[in-house]
Design a protein around this motif. Structure first.
Motif, PDB file in Angstrom:
ATOM      1  N   ILE A  85       0.835  -1.206   0.000  1.00  0.00           N
ATOM      2  CA  ILE A  85       0.000   0.000   0.000  1.00  0.00           C
ATOM      3  C   ILE A  85       0.867   1.253   0.000  1.00  0.00           C
ATOM      4  O   ILE A  85       0.596   2.216  -0.738  1.00  0.00           O
ATOM      5  CB  ILE A  85      -0.958  -0.027   1.205  1.00  0.00           C
ATOM      6  N   ALA A  86       1.925   1.266   0.802  1.00  0.00           N
ATOM      7  CA  ALA A  86       2.812   2.433   0.858  1.00  0.00           C
ATOM      8  C   ALA A  86       3.459   2.699  -0.500  1.00  0.00           C
ATOM      9  O   ALA A  86       3.518   3.849  -0.967  1.00  0.00           O
ATOM     10  CB  ALA A  86       3.876   2.237   1.926  1.00  0.00           C
ATOM     11  N   ALA A  87       3.930   1.632  -1.157  1.00  0.00           N
ATOM     12  CA  ALA A  87       4.563   1.789  -2.465  1.00  0.00           C
ATOM     13  C   ALA A  87       3.561   2.264  -3.510  1.00  0.00           C
ATOM     14  O   ALA A  87       3.867   3.133  -4.338  1.00  0.00           O
ATOM     15  CB  ALA A  87       5.197   0.472  -2.901  1.00  0.00           C
ATOM     16  N   CYS A  88       2.344   1.720  -3.478  1.00  0.00           N
ATOM     17  CA  CYS A  88       1.321   2.095  -4.467  1.00  0.00           C
ATOM     18  C   CYS A  88       0.905   3.556  -4.322  1.00  0.00           C
ATOM     19  O   CYS A  88       0.804   4.290  -5.314  1.00  0.00           O
ATOM     20  CB  CYS A  88       0.104   1.190  -4.324  1.00  0.00           C
ATOM     21  N   THR A 114      -3.339  12.360   0.332  1.00  0.00           N
ATOM     22  CA  THR A 114      -3.371  10.937   0.678  1.00  0.00           C
ATOM     23  C   THR A 114      -1.983  10.455   1.045  1.00  0.00           C
ATOM     24  O   THR A 114      -1.789   9.741   2.043  1.00  0.00           O
ATOM     25  CB  THR A 114      -3.920  10.113  -0.499  1.00  0.00           C
ATOM     26  N   TRP A 115      -0.991  10.840   0.260  1.00  0.00           N
ATOM     27  CA  TRP A 115       0.389  10.425   0.530  1.00  0.00           C
ATOM     28  C   TRP A 115       0.883  10.994   1.865  1.00  0.00           C
ATOM     29  O   TRP A 115       1.519  10.287   2.652  1.00  0.00           O
ATOM     30  CB  TRP A 115       1.286  10.883  -0.605  1.00  0.00           C
ATOM     31  N   LEU A 116       0.580  12.253   2.124  1.00  0.00           N
ATOM     32  CA  LEU A 116       1.007  12.868   3.386  1.00  0.00           C
ATOM     33  C   LEU A 116       0.310  12.216   4.581  1.00  0.00           C
ATOM     34  O   LEU A 116       0.943  11.919   5.601  1.00  0.00           O
ATOM     35  CB  LEU A 116       0.704  14.368   3.358  1.00  0.00           C
ATOM     36  N   ASP A 117      -0.995  11.981   4.453  1.00  0.00           N
ATOM     37  CA  ASP A 117      -1.748  11.359   5.550  1.00  0.00           C
ATOM     38  C   ASP A 117      -1.271   9.940   5.815  1.00  0.00           C
ATOM     39  O   ASP A 117      -1.288   9.474   6.955  1.00  0.00           O
ATOM     40  CB  ASP A 117      -3.246  11.346   5.230  1.00  0.00           C
ATOM     41  N   MET A 118      -0.844   9.246   4.748  1.00  0.00           N
ATOM     42  CA  MET A 118      -0.371   7.872   4.920  1.00  0.00           C
ATOM     43  C   MET A 118       0.829   7.822   5.857  1.00  0.00           C
ATOM     44  O   MET A 118       0.931   6.929   6.702  1.00  0.00           O
ATOM     45  CB  MET A 118       0.004   7.276   3.568  1.00  0.00           C
ATOM     46  N   GLN A 119       1.739   8.787   5.727  1.00  0.00           N
ATOM     47  CA  GLN A 119       2.913   8.809   6.606  1.00  0.00           C
ATOM     48  C   GLN A 119       2.479   8.911   8.073  1.00  0.00           C
ATOM     49  O   GLN A 119       3.010   8.222   8.954  1.00  0.00           O
ATOM     50  CB  GLN A 119       3.816  10.002   6.258  1.00  0.00           C
TER      51      GLN A 119
END
Length: 317
Positions: A85-88, A114-119
């Motif tokens: 999921i992180a890579a995608c 989305t990318w920022l929230d994932m971190q």
């Protein structure tokens, strides 16, 4: 449209959809692993998921002994695993960044947020404390991305390539999610009535593809493996079914056709027709696992044909 721009749009959509479907597949296993079963059965469930995702050897090379925690780390956090999921979500954001001028501000900001929230989500410990809540967040962000794209972008070639990427990936992943149940057990559904506990497995699978309420509305009866397979493969009115995905692929291919894409359109049309006119009884007689394996091979070939005809050619090794 430039092939490089089309390539970024196509893969932005594929990676976003892949992240969502990886979350859905993991959620199936999380739910079913909580049902009464032996440790060996639980491990087989995780191995089946890795196997059908073609990640078993990569996982074994990195971890050796299989544990639930390691599978989740590998499938969610590990950026060395291109299907995590992180890579995608990282790749989706990078592809979006490369074509910011083609996207609306809302689409780009959704991908970037989305990318920022994932971190933050991954560093907060949410995956360890409540993995299902984390997977719901992934699904929500994917829904948001699609909604913003449809609601704000001009209906030109850009959105057709985005839709192509979305539904090629969704078809692949729906087949994989369904096949997880049958991995390594050909013709299981021909061996008699399912055990009572199978109801809970199929209910979990339906919920993982947002299909539980749809199943109740369509069939108004107990959950059976045959009807679950029919719903997820042959019902064009089920949004995540194989037939519904191919409806969209064929339609969007027609919108972007060029001088060399006729063979690809025919290939997609034939695959679409096979689903449109197939009967679930015939699929079960041939073996569900074998049928899904053949479909996965064809959808992979279709993706390669689209890349050849429209996108940036793959560099030969």
């Amino acid at each position: 449209m430039l092939s490089r721009t089309a390539d970024h749009l196509f893969w932005m959509a594929r990676y976003t959809e892949r992240a969502e479907n990886t979350a859905r597949m993991l959620d199936v296993n999380i739910q079913t692993s909580m049902l009464p079963q032996s440790a060996q059965d639980a491990e087989q469930g995780w191995r089946a998921m890795l196997g059908i995702s073609e990640l078993q050897s990569a996982f074994d090379h990195q971890y050796g002994i299989l544990t639930k925690k390691d599978v989740l780390d590998f499938m969610v956090r590990d950026t060395m695993n291109p299907s995590s999921i992180a890579a995608c979500l990282t790749e989706a954001r990078e592809n979006a960044r490369a074509v910011r001028g083609t996207l609306t501000t809302e689409v780009w900001e959704t991908q970037n947020a989305t990318w920022l929230d994932m971190q933050k989500k991954l560093s907060s410990g949410l995956l360890e404390s409540d993995p299902s809540q984390f997977f719901e967040w992934v699904k929500y962000r994917s829904h948001l991305s699609r909604g913003v794209t449809i609601g704000t972008m001009l209906k030109d070639e850009a959105i057709h390539f985005i839709r192509l990427g979305t539904f090629i990936e969704r078809a692949d992943n729906t087949a994989r999610i369904l096949d997880v149940k049958f991995h390594g057990a050909k013709n299981t559904m021909q061996q008699g009535a399912p055990l009572q506990k199978d109801f809970y497995y199929w209910a979990a699978l339906l919920r993982s593809v947002s299909g539980f309420e749809i199943y109740r509305k369509v069939y108004r009866d107990v959950i059976t493996p045959e009807r679950v397979a029919e719903l997820l493969m042959l019902r064009g009115d089920m949004p995540r079914s194989l037939l519904a995905c191919m409806d969209e692929v064929v339609e969007n291919l027609q919108q972007v056709r060029n001088d060399i894409s006729a063979d690809t359109e025919r290939f997609a049309g034939k695959l679409h027709a096979e689903l449109q006119f197939e009967r679930i009884e015939d699929i079960l007689a041939a073996g569900l696992h074998d049928t899904l394996t053949e479909f996965l091979e064809k959808i992979f070939e279709l993706g390669n044909r689209i890349s050849r005809d429209f996108l940036v050619p793959l560099v030969a090794a």
